[in-house]
Design a protein around this motif. Structure first.
Motif, mmCIF file in Angstrom:
data_model
loop_
_atom_site.group_PDB
_atom_site.id
_atom_site.type_symbol
_atom_site.label_atom_id
_atom_site.label_comp_id
_atom_site.label_asym_id
_atom_site.label_seq_id
_atom_site.Cartn_x
_atom_site.Cartn_y
_atom_site.Cartn_z
ATOM 1 N N SER A 148 0.827 -1.205 0.000
ATOM 2 C CA SER A 148 0.000 0.000 0.000
ATOM 3 C C SER A 148 0.862 1.256 0.000
ATOM 4 N N LEU A 149 1.848 1.294 0.888
ATOM 5 C CA LEU A 149 2.723 2.463 0.969
ATOM 6 C C LEU A 149 3.519 2.639 -0.322
ATOM 7 N N GLU A 150 3.971 1.524 -0.890
ATOM 8 C CA GLU A 150 4.747 1.599 -2.129
ATOM 9 C C GLU A 150 3.890 2.101 -3.288
ATOM 10 N N ALA A 151 2.625 1.717 -3.306
ATOM 11 C CA ALA A 151 1.721 2.170 -4.363
ATOM 12 C C ALA A 151 1.418 3.658 -4.252
ATOM 13 N N MET A 152 1.374 4.172 -3.022
ATOM 14 C CA MET A 152 1.106 5.599 -2.834
ATOM 15 C C MET A 152 2.326 6.465 -3.105
ATOM 16 N N TRP A 153 3.521 5.909 -2.954
ATOM 17 C CA TRP A 153 4.764 6.677 -3.036
ATOM 18 C C TRP A 153 4.876 7.519 -4.317
ATOM 19 N N PRO A 154 4.626 6.950 -5.527
ATOM 20 C CA PRO A 154 4.767 7.766 -6.746
ATOM 21 C C PRO A 154 3.788 8.933 -6.807
ATOM 22 N N LYS A 155 2.675 8.828 -6.076
ATOM 23 C CA LYS A 155 1.661 9.881 -6.128
ATOM 24 C C LYS A 155 2.107 11.165 -5.431
ATOM 25 N N LEU A 156 3.202 11.086 -4.661
ATOM 26 C CA LEU A 156 3.698 12.282 -3.978
ATOM 27 C C LEU A 156 4.432 13.215 -4.938
ATOM 28 N N GLY A 157 4.908 12.683 -6.056
ATOM 29 C CA GLY A 157 5.635 13.521 -7.016
ATOM 30 C C GLY A 157 6.952 14.031 -6.489
ATOM 31 N N LEU A 158 7.701 13.152 -5.830
ATOM 32 C CA LEU A 158 8.972 13.554 -5.222
ATOM 33 C C LEU A 158 10.003 13.904 -6.289
ATOM 34 N N SER A 159 10.862 14.852 -5.945
ATOM 35 C CA SER A 159 11.846 15.343 -6.904
ATOM 36 C C SER A 159 13.166 14.592 -6.830
ATOM 37 N N SER A 160 13.326 13.701 -5.845
ATOM 38 C CA SER A 160 14.614 13.038 -5.652
ATOM 39 C C SER A 160 14.401 11.690 -4.981
ATOM 40 N N ASP A 161 15.390 10.805 -5.117
ATOM 41 C CA ASP A 161 15.331 9.528 -4.401
ATOM 42 C C ASP A 161 16.077 9.591 -3.072
ATOM 43 N N THR A 162 16.417 10.803 -2.657
ATOM 44 C CA THR A 162 16.988 11.014 -1.328
ATOM 45 C C THR A 162 16.198 12.123 -0.641
ATOM 46 N N GLY A 163 16.138 12.059 0.662
ATOM 47 C CA GLY A 163 15.390 13.096 1.361
ATOM 48 C C GLY A 163 15.174 12.767 2.819
ATOM 49 N N TYR A 164 14.021 13.207 3.347
ATOM 50 C CA TYR A 164 13.728 13.145 4.772
ATOM 51 C C TYR A 164 12.321 12.589 4.953
ATOM 52 N N LEU A 165 12.136 11.785 5.985
ATOM 53 C CA LEU A 165 10.829 11.164 6.203
ATOM 54 C C LEU A 165 10.546 11.046 7.699
ATOM 55 N N ALA B 82 10.046 -2.468 6.198
ATOM 56 C CA ALA B 82 10.421 -3.075 4.917
ATOM 57 C C ALA B 82 10.231 -2.080 3.775
ATOM 58 N N PHE B 83 9.139 -1.319 3.833
ATOM 59 C CA PHE B 83 8.912 -0.274 2.827
ATOM 60 C C PHE B 83 9.986 0.801 2.905
ATOM 61 N N LEU B 84 10.300 1.242 4.113
ATOM 62 C CA LEU B 84 11.302 2.291 4.272
ATOM 63 C C LEU B 84 12.679 1.833 3.812
ATOM 64 N N GLN B 85 12.979 0.566 3.996
ATOM 65 C CA GLN B 85 14.284 0.041 3.583
ATOM 66 C C GLN B 85 14.434 0.008 2.068
ATOM 67 N N LYS B 86 13.329 0.093 1.346
ATOM 68 C CA LYS B 86 13.398 0.184 -0.118
ATOM 69 C C LYS B 86 13.723 1.600 -0.577
ATOM 70 N N HIS B 87 13.767 2.524 0.368
ATOM 71 C CA HIS B 87 14.091 3.924 0.059
ATOM 72 C C HIS B 87 15.222 4.378 0.970
ATOM 73 N N PRO B 88 16.407 3.760 0.810
ATOM 74 C CA PRO B 88 17.508 4.005 1.752
ATOM 75 C C PRO B 88 18.061 5.424 1.687
ATOM 76 N N GLY B 89 17.706 6.167 0.653
ATOM 77 C CA GLY B 89 18.181 7.543 0.560
ATOM 78 C C GLY B 89 17.442 8.501 1.481
ATOM 79 N N TYR B 90 16.404 8.014 2.150
ATOM 80 C CA TYR B 90 15.600 8.867 3.023
ATOM 81 C C TYR B 90 15.989 8.675 4.487
ATOM 82 N N ALA B 91 16.324 9.776 5.129
ATOM 83 C CA ALA B 91 16.608 9.760 6.564
ATOM 84 C C ALA B 91 15.282 9.718 7.312
#
Length: 396
Positions: A282-299, A315-324
């Protein structure tokens, strides 16, 4: 079709186990302070509300007396948000300010409950006894538990917020939807300014009993969220109120208001939790809808500590290791309806202060990340149901 209006966050009100107001919270977050109580409700753990003088935002003692703690916390945080936005006492604006509140079932009268249960246990529950107790022992604002819309009603009475009013129930998902709908109304031009948020009293015996029935409570000894036993887990309830003033850019500029940040998107979902991995999907499906400008950032994560949902979030967060990542559950406890607006408030505060607050996690999952954040993702997943993501951005 007209272009969507930009929605600014112009007011932030927070009261929690760390204190009240933005400066107190920023200082506590940077100092790594955590306030927990392991003894008062042992074996259950709570993050108790810091000492607060409610007179500062609720000056009439009569108003305070007719509210239980969850309402006082919410009304107080709402007043802080109105002060922060510079609209406190501005009747012209308050008379048309919309209000969207997320609230639980309200507090029960424990003394009345115990009297009824004790009478039943002793065989003294005579005909008419229950009706007599309900009519004579409960205050008029109770029907076993306080009405959920009393929080919005008391904000209207105390602070004069008198536009349209909506109260959502549904635990964590209620506040995610409250933010989503407030954003949509302002972005579409249906509203100019809105007060959005929730209040939660985690120091309640009735709630601890309720959540113990579901085996959700963290017991014994406090542990930071990512350190909790993944075979069981659990949350430590926290007391907190968080409210935001959202308004269109044009409305804010017309009154000379300065933004903390802007709320760009809120997306929600309701995953079929009986399917393993459904929350992560569910979280992974919603992620592209945010329109993020980078694969690194803050969460900022509102993870509860309850399993298996917390492991799926991780597990979802670990797929986005560029996010603190930062967990509000470690610092504030789990505040149910307040958790998502608290995450939004901390994101806007961090953007306005030019840094993300440091990690408070001995496992190393949360990492340092220097620099001034231009975008912060806020993530929330209910302990039982409901998921959501939001994007908070710097105003350019």
């Amino acid at each position: 079709m007209s272009q969507a209006k930009e929605v600014w966050i112009t007011g932030i009100g927070i009261v929690s186990s760390l204190g009240e107001g933005l400066d107190a919270h920023w200082d506590a977050l940077n100092a790594g302070r955590i306030n927990v109580d392991e003894t008062r409700f042992a074996p259950y753990i709570v993050h108790p509300l810091a000492p607060v003088s409610f007179d500062a935002q609720i000056p009439k003692k009569g108003d305070q007396r007719q509210m239980e703690a969850w309402q006082r916390i919410g009304v107080y945080a709402a007043g802080l948000a109105l002060d922060s936005a510079g609209v406190k006492g501005n009747q012209e604006i308050l008379s048309r300010m919309d209000m969207i509140v997320a609230a639980g079932g309200g507090e029960r009268d424990i003394a009345v409950d115990l009297a009824i249960l004790n009478a039943a246990a002793k065989g003294n529950l005579a005909p008419g006894f229950l009706n007599e107790k309900l009519m004579n022992d409960l205050r008029p604002t109770l029907f076993l538990a306080q009405l959920s819309n009393l929080l919005a009603g008391n904000i209207a009475i105390v602070h004069g917020v008198c536009g349209t009013s909506r109260t959502f129930m549904g635990e964590e998902a209620a506040s995610i939807d409250a933010a989503r709908i407030a954003l949509a109304r302002i972005a579409s031009g249906q509203s100019d300014i809105a007060l959005v948020g929730a209040g939660h009293n985690g120091e309640r015996q009735d709630l601890l009993i309720l959540y113990e029935f579901g085996d959700f409570n963290l017991k014994g000894k406090y542990a930071p969220l990512w350190s909790r036993d993944t075979s069981h887990g659990g949350f430590a309830l926290g007391s907190a109120g968080a409210f935001l003033v959202l308004e269109s850019r044009e409305h804010a500029q017309a009154r000379g208001a300065k933004p903390y940040a802007k709320l760009s998107r809120v997306v929600t979902d309701l995953a079929p939790r009986k399917q393993p991995g459904a929350v992560a999907k569910s979280l992974e499906a919603m992620w592209p809808k945010l329109g993020l400008s980078s694969d690194t950032g803050y969460l900022i994560s509102g993870a509860t500590g309850v399993e298996p949902v917390t492991s799926e979030e991780k597990a979802f967060l670990q797929k986005h290791p560029g996010y603190a990542v930062r967990s509000t559950g470690t610092i504030f406890g789990h505040t149910l309806e307040t958790q998502f607006p608290l995450g939004l408030a901390l994101a806007a505060l961090s953007i306005s202060r030019g840094a993300l607050f440091p990690p408070n996690d001995p496992t190393g999952f949360e990492v340092e990340k220097a620099g001034a954040p231009n975008q912060i993702v806020v993530e929330g997943a209910g302990h039982w149901q409901g998921e959501g993501l939001a994007l908070v951005e710097a105003v350019k």
